[in-house]
Design a protein around this motif. Structure first.
Motif, PDB file in Angstrom:
ATOM      1  N   ILE A  17       0.907  -1.188  -0.432  1.00 54.58           N
ATOM      2  CA  ILE A  17      -0.029  -0.182  -0.069  1.00 54.58           C
ATOM      3  C   ILE A  17       1.005   1.524  -0.385  1.00 54.58           C
ATOM      4  O   ILE A  17       0.577   2.376  -0.672  1.00 54.58           O
ATOM      5  CB  ILE A  17      -1.189  -0.234   0.873  1.00 54.58           C
ATOM      6  CG1 ILE A  17      -2.370  -1.249   0.868  1.00 54.58           C
ATOM      7  CG2 ILE A  17      -1.566   1.286   1.281  1.00 54.58           C
ATOM      8  CD1 ILE A  17      -2.679  -1.493   2.422  1.00 54.58           C
ATOM      9  N   GLU A  18       2.033   1.495   0.902  1.00 54.62           N
ATOM     10  CA  GLU A  18       2.635   2.071   0.636  1.00 54.62           C
ATOM     11  C   GLU A  18       3.763   2.909  -0.792  1.00 54.62           C
ATOM     12  O   GLU A  18       3.502   4.268  -0.937  1.00 54.62           O
ATOM     13  CB  GLU A  18       3.436   2.430   2.382  1.00 54.62           C
ATOM     14  CG  GLU A  18       4.570   3.235   1.958  1.00 54.62           C
ATOM     15  CD  GLU A  18       5.453   3.865   3.219  1.00 54.62           C
ATOM     16  OE1 GLU A  18       6.634   3.907   3.661  1.00 54.62           O
ATOM     17  OE2 GLU A  18       5.309   2.738   4.562  1.00 54.62           O
ATOM     18  N   ALA A  19       3.546   1.637  -1.254  1.00 55.35           N
ATOM     19  CA  ALA A  19       4.555   1.190  -2.281  1.00 55.35           C
ATOM     20  C   ALA A  19       3.927   1.475  -3.917  1.00 55.35           C
ATOM     21  O   ALA A  19       4.324   2.817  -4.453  1.00 55.35           O
ATOM     22  CB  ALA A  19       5.766   0.366  -2.699  1.00 55.35           C
ATOM     23  N   LEU A  20       2.532   1.767  -3.421  1.00 50.19           N
ATOM     24  CA  LEU A  20       1.426   1.937  -4.248  1.00 50.19           C
ATOM     25  C   LEU A  20       0.992   3.566  -4.134  1.00 50.19           C
ATOM     26  O   LEU A  20       1.420   4.096  -5.345  1.00 50.19           O
ATOM     27  CB  LEU A  20       0.320   1.174  -4.521  1.00 50.19           C
ATOM     28  CG  LEU A  20      -0.563   1.323  -5.585  1.00 50.19           C
ATOM     29  CD1 LEU A  20      -0.078   1.350  -6.934  1.00 50.19           C
ATOM     30  CD2 LEU A  20      -1.883   1.047  -5.525  1.00 50.19           C
ATOM     31  N   GLU A  22       3.388   5.508  -3.111  1.00 43.35           N
ATOM     32  CA  GLU A  22       4.444   6.452  -3.264  1.00 43.35           C
ATOM     33  C   GLU A  22       4.452   6.510  -4.877  1.00 43.35           C
ATOM     34  O   GLU A  22       4.902   8.029  -5.693  1.00 43.35           O
ATOM     35  CB  GLU A  22       5.858   6.315  -3.356  1.00 43.35           C
ATOM     36  CG  GLU A  22       5.701   6.629  -1.293  1.00 43.35           C
ATOM     37  CD  GLU A  22       6.997   6.355  -1.051  1.00 43.35           C
ATOM     38  OE1 GLU A  22       7.795   6.032  -1.378  1.00 43.35           O
ATOM     39  OE2 GLU A  22       7.449   5.898  -0.204  1.00 43.35           O
ATOM     40  N   ALA A  23       4.193   5.970  -5.526  1.00 44.85           N
ATOM     41  CA  ALA A  23       4.012   5.580  -6.889  1.00 44.85           C
ATOM     42  C   ALA A  23       2.890   6.690  -7.712  1.00 44.85           C
ATOM     43  O   ALA A  23       3.030   7.114  -8.959  1.00 44.85           O
ATOM     44  CB  ALA A  23       3.600   4.285  -7.158  1.00 44.85           C
ATOM     45  N   VAL A  24       2.155   6.434  -7.230  1.00 49.83           N
ATOM     46  CA  VAL A  24       0.922   7.500  -7.329  1.00 49.83           C
ATOM     47  C   VAL A  24       1.270   8.708  -7.206  1.00 49.83           C
ATOM     48  O   VAL A  24       0.841   9.820  -8.233  1.00 49.83           O
ATOM     49  CB  VAL A  24      -0.427   6.480  -6.835  1.00 49.83           C
ATOM     50  CG1 VAL A  24      -1.737   8.696  -7.113  1.00 49.83           C
ATOM     51  CG2 VAL A  24      -1.156   5.549  -7.825  1.00 49.83           C
ATOM     52  N   VAL A  28       1.226  11.933 -10.040  1.00 51.06           N
ATOM     53  CA  VAL A  28       0.645  13.312  -9.876  1.00 51.06           C
ATOM     54  C   VAL A  28       1.520  14.029 -10.208  1.00 51.06           C
ATOM     55  O   VAL A  28       1.268  15.199 -10.533  1.00 51.06           O
ATOM     56  CB  VAL A  28      -0.380  12.943  -8.947  1.00 51.06           C
ATOM     57  CG1 VAL A  28      -1.373  14.280  -8.130  1.00 51.06           C
ATOM     58  CG2 VAL A  28      -1.369  11.659  -8.585  1.00 51.06           C
ATOM     59  N   LEU A  29       2.769  14.035  -9.061  1.00 48.86           N
ATOM     60  CA  LEU A  29       3.876  14.835  -9.118  1.00 48.86           C
ATOM     61  C   LEU A  29       4.638  14.907 -10.436  1.00 48.86           C
ATOM     62  O   LEU A  29       4.401  16.517 -11.089  1.00 48.86           O
ATOM     63  CB  LEU A  29       5.158  14.817  -8.099  1.00 48.86           C
ATOM     64  CG  LEU A  29       4.243  15.260  -6.477  1.00 48.86           C
ATOM     65  CD1 LEU A  29       4.975  14.924  -5.129  1.00 48.86           C
ATOM     66  CD2 LEU A  29       3.538  16.858  -6.582  1.00 48.86           C
TER      67      LEU A  29
END
Length: 113
Positions: A17-20, A22-24, A28-29
């Motif tokens: 969940i944390e890796a996903l 961060e990827a999202v 977005v950035l």
């Protein structure tokens, strides 16, 4: 199921969940950086197509204001307070510096060009 297996499964789930997330967040950035870069290019193109002389003059005035803001930001103040134009140019310099850092971090990986 034993307690150890549950703990491992929960740890793996939290990691995924944390890796996903961060990827999202990175996506977005990066998308925002590409959009901001595109808007800056569009504004420069439209300004140049409207009036090249006025565009150069405006860039010069903007450069002077940003230089004044940088000078106000980094000089040792005798009074401790800024007023009027000094506050405005220091704020404009700060916003420009933050935008430049953001574009350096996220706009360099923009593969949309």
């Amino acid at each position: 199921m034993s307690v150890g297996v549950r703990r491992v499964a929960k740890g793996v789930g939290d990691f995924v969940i944390e890796a996903l997330g961060e990827a999202v967040g990175e996506f977005v950035l990066s998308l925002l950086a590409c959009a901001l870069l595109g808007c800056l290019v569009l504004v420069a193109y439209l300004a140049w197509s409207f009036s090249p002389r006025l565009t150069i003059a405006g860039a010069g005035v903007l450069g002077l204001l940003l230089a004044h803001g940088a000078w106000q930001t980094f000089r040792t103040s005798t009074k401790g307070r800024r007023r009027g134009l000094a506050t405005l140019t220091a704020a404009a310099f700060g916003a420009t510096a933050i935008t430049a850092i953001f574009l350096l971090l996220y706009g360099t990986g923009c593969d949309c060009w």
